[in-house]
Design a protein around this motif. Structure first.
Motif, mmCIF file in Angstrom:
data_model
loop_
_atom_site.group_PDB
_atom_site.id
_atom_site.type_symbol
_atom_site.label_atom_id
_atom_site.label_comp_id
_atom_site.label_asym_id
_atom_site.label_seq_id
_atom_site.Cartn_x
_atom_site.Cartn_y
_atom_site.Cartn_z
ATOM 1 N N TYR A 29 35.224 -13.045 -32.555
ATOM 2 C CA TYR A 29 35.995 -14.078 -33.250
ATOM 3 C C TYR A 29 35.373 -15.455 -33.033
ATOM 4 C CZ TYR A 29 39.701 -17.193 -34.683
ATOM 5 O OH TYR A 29 40.414 -18.197 -35.305
ATOM 6 N N GLY A 30 34.917 -15.738 -31.806
ATOM 7 C CA GLY A 30 34.252 -17.007 -31.553
ATOM 8 C C GLY A 30 33.031 -17.191 -32.439
ATOM 9 N N ARG A 31 32.288 -16.120 -32.628
ATOM 10 C CA ARG A 31 31.120 -16.180 -33.512
ATOM 11 C C ARG A 31 31.548 -16.420 -34.960
ATOM 12 N NH1 ARG A 31 27.727 -10.988 -32.986
ATOM 13 N NH2 ARG A 31 29.631 -10.137 -33.922
ATOM 14 N N SER A 32 32.674 -15.842 -35.354
ATOM 15 C CA SER A 32 33.149 -16.034 -36.724
ATOM 16 C C SER A 32 33.573 -17.486 -36.964
ATOM 17 C CB SER A 32 34.321 -15.086 -37.018
ATOM 18 O OG SER A 32 35.503 -15.511 -36.373
ATOM 19 N N VAL A 33 34.115 -18.153 -35.932
ATOM 20 C CA VAL A 33 34.486 -19.559 -36.069
ATOM 21 C C VAL A 33 33.241 -20.409 -36.291
ATOM 22 C CG1 VAL A 33 35.507 -21.548 -34.906
ATOM 23 C CG2 VAL A 33 36.580 -19.308 -34.687
ATOM 24 N N GLY A 77 27.065 -9.255 -37.726
ATOM 25 C CA GLY A 77 28.003 -10.370 -37.640
ATOM 26 C C GLY A 77 27.460 -11.717 -38.057
ATOM 27 N N LYS A 78 26.287 -11.783 -38.685
ATOM 28 C CA LYS A 78 25.684 -13.058 -39.033
ATOM 29 C C LYS A 78 26.458 -13.815 -40.104
ATOM 30 C CE LYS A 78 22.135 -13.161 -36.282
ATOM 31 N NZ LYS A 78 21.959 -14.235 -35.274
ATOM 32 N N THR A 79 27.231 -13.097 -40.941
ATOM 33 C CA THR A 79 28.013 -13.762 -41.980
ATOM 34 C C THR A 79 29.518 -13.540 -41.793
ATOM 35 O OG1 THR A 79 27.770 -11.835 -43.442
ATOM 36 C CG2 THR A 79 26.145 -13.598 -43.664
ATOM 37 N N GLU A 80 29.909 -13.117 -40.610
ATOM 38 C CA GLU A 80 31.338 -12.912 -40.319
ATOM 39 C C GLU A 80 32.026 -14.264 -40.211
ATOM 40 O OE1 GLU A 80 33.939 -10.417 -40.353
ATOM 41 O OE2 GLU A 80 32.918 -9.415 -38.691
ATOM 42 N N VAL A 81 32.995 -14.535 -41.098
ATOM 43 C CA VAL A 81 33.760 -15.778 -41.053
ATOM 44 C C VAL A 81 35.199 -15.478 -40.659
ATOM 45 C CG1 VAL A 81 32.305 -17.045 -42.686
ATOM 46 C CG2 VAL A 81 34.148 -15.607 -43.550
ATOM 47 N N MET A 82 35.954 -16.516 -40.340
ATOM 48 C CA MET A 82 37.277 -16.331 -39.733
ATOM 49 C C MET A 82 38.198 -15.456 -40.565
ATOM 50 S SD MET A 82 38.432 -19.965 -38.033
ATOM 51 C CE MET A 82 38.533 -20.794 -39.619
ATOM 52 N N TYR A 115 37.332 -11.855 -40.844
ATOM 53 C CA TYR A 115 37.694 -11.159 -39.609
ATOM 54 C C TYR A 115 39.182 -10.816 -39.613
ATOM 55 C CZ TYR A 115 37.667 -10.108 -34.596
ATOM 56 O OH TYR A 115 37.772 -9.470 -33.391
ATOM 57 N N VAL A 116 40.008 -11.754 -40.062
ATOM 58 C CA VAL A 116 41.456 -11.496 -40.163
ATOM 59 C C VAL A 116 41.722 -10.378 -41.161
ATOM 60 C CG1 VAL A 116 43.681 -12.485 -40.826
ATOM 61 C CG2 VAL A 116 42.048 -13.859 -39.513
ATOM 62 N N TYR A 117 41.068 -10.436 -42.301
ATOM 63 C CA TYR A 117 41.259 -9.414 -43.336
ATOM 64 C C TYR A 117 40.922 -8.027 -42.807
ATOM 65 C CZ TYR A 117 40.639 -6.869 -47.715
ATOM 66 O OH TYR A 117 40.724 -5.926 -48.710
ATOM 67 N N LYS A 118 39.830 -7.940 -42.056
ATOM 68 C CA LYS A 118 39.394 -6.638 -41.554
ATOM 69 C C LYS A 118 40.330 -6.092 -40.481
ATOM 70 C CE LYS A 118 34.853 -6.475 -40.834
ATOM 71 N NZ LYS A 118 33.492 -6.973 -40.495
ATOM 72 N N LEU A 119 41.065 -6.964 -39.803
ATOM 73 C CA LEU A 119 42.057 -6.494 -38.841
ATOM 74 C C LEU A 119 43.278 -5.915 -39.554
ATOM 75 C CD1 LEU A 119 41.860 -9.374 -36.219
ATOM 76 C CD2 LEU A 119 41.102 -7.013 -35.876
ATOM 77 N N PHE A 120 43.662 -6.535 -40.661
ATOM 78 C CA PHE A 120 44.805 -6.048 -41.430
ATOM 79 C C PHE A 120 44.423 -4.864 -42.326
ATOM 80 C CE2 PHE A 120 46.691 -10.131 -40.349
ATOM 81 C CZ PHE A 120 48.044 -9.811 -40.200
#
Length: 300
Positions: free
Chosen positions: A63-67, A240-245, A248-253
């Motif tokens: 998540y820190g990387r996504s921020v 994870g190079k293009t993982e954005v916040m 990441y939330v969408y993929k959890l839901f």
């Protein structure tokens, strides 16, 4: 009876919008906030765990990387999109043949489905048989295929796509602001001998102040929350190079399974991550408001 109808009519007219806002806006937020303190995989029993989701979040390196990725993505998009959109607006604010056609062409990406747009760009940027690589190799610019969606260039590619999709929208907003500037001011500047740069920097930009502030706010919030094209093209990868916040939330839901691997839905943790992400967007917005007050002082 007539007076009663007149008193009720505003409430009757606003009720559909109010109902939709509550049902589709407020209620989902409250529903998600309720699960921030639970361990809930989306089925079965919920387990109250207090602040464990937030503790996990602050130790979540992904998540820190996504921020960080979100800030890079948003910054790259905004820094390029707004100046180019303003330049196009200034050019198209002048009368010449074909101006309306150019407006329609530049605005077209705004009305195209993000999913469709992303598929088209996949055909263009595909590393092995993409159209862009074919042209680059045909004209001898490169000797081998460029991995546009690979580790090194994937974020740059996402920013380019985001810029293409956003320029037309902000261009029209700038045009609306430019058309509200009286032409007499430009005529007076021309009589006084002002060159194009002086006219732009000392007249156009200051008088666009209120519109510019609104556009910057819209651009910031849209860039920080954008993830759709990234989800279609890379799913946040590679590594994870293009993982954005919000991806990441969408993929959890709504877990995205890879190569048939089972991925667990995490409603509780996703709610906590979504809440913190919203706070980050809010903090950036508040920071921008503080900056805009200084801009107001400059314009005054």
């Amino acid at each position: 009876m007539r007076k009663t109808g007149e008193k009720l009519s505003p409430y009757v007219m606003t009720f559909p919008s109010l109902f939709l806002t509550l049902a589709l806006g407020i209620y989902p937020i409250l529903w998600a906030m309720r699960y921030m303190f639970y361990s809930y995989p989306g089925y079965g029993a919920k387990k109250f765990i207090g602040f464990d989701n937030f503790t996990r979040l602050f130790h979540d390196a992904e998540y820190g990387r996504s921020v960080v990725n979100t800030l890079v993505y948003a910054g790259g998009k905004i820094v390029i999109t707004l100046p180019v959109a303003l330049l196009l607006a200034v050019i198209l604010n002048r009368a010449f043949r074909g101006r309306n056609l150019l407006k329609a062409i530049y605005f077209l990406p705004t009305v195209i489905s993000t999913a469709v747009m992303s598929v088209v760009f996949y055909v263009i940027f595909n590393s092995y048989n993409g159209i862009l690589n074919q042209y680059l190799m045909r004209y001898g610019i490169v000797n081998t295929n460029v991995d546009w969606l690979g580790v090194k260039l994937s974020m740059l590619t996402m920013i380019i796509i985001a810029i293409w999709g956003a320029i037309g929208n902000y261009m029209l907003l700038f045009l609306a602001g430019l058309q509200n500037i009286p032409s007499d001011i430009y005529e007076s500047a021309s009589i006084d001998g002002a060159n194009p740069w002086q006219t732009f920097s000392r007249i156009t930009v200051p008088l666009l102040g209120p519109v510019l502030q609104m556009i910057i706010l819209l651009a910031i919030t849209a860039a920080l929350k954008g993830y759709e094209s990234i989800m279609v093209l890379t799913e946040g990868g590679p590594v994870g190079k293009t993982e954005v916040m919000y991806l990441y939330v969408y993929k959890l839901f709504f877990p995205i399974s890879s190569a048939g691997a089972a991925v667990e839905q995490q409603i509780g943790y996703g709610s906590a991550v979504g809440f913190v992400s919203a706070l980050i967007v809010g903090a950036v917005t508040v920071g921008y408001f503080a900056l805009s007050k200084r801009l107001n002082q400059v314009y005054e």
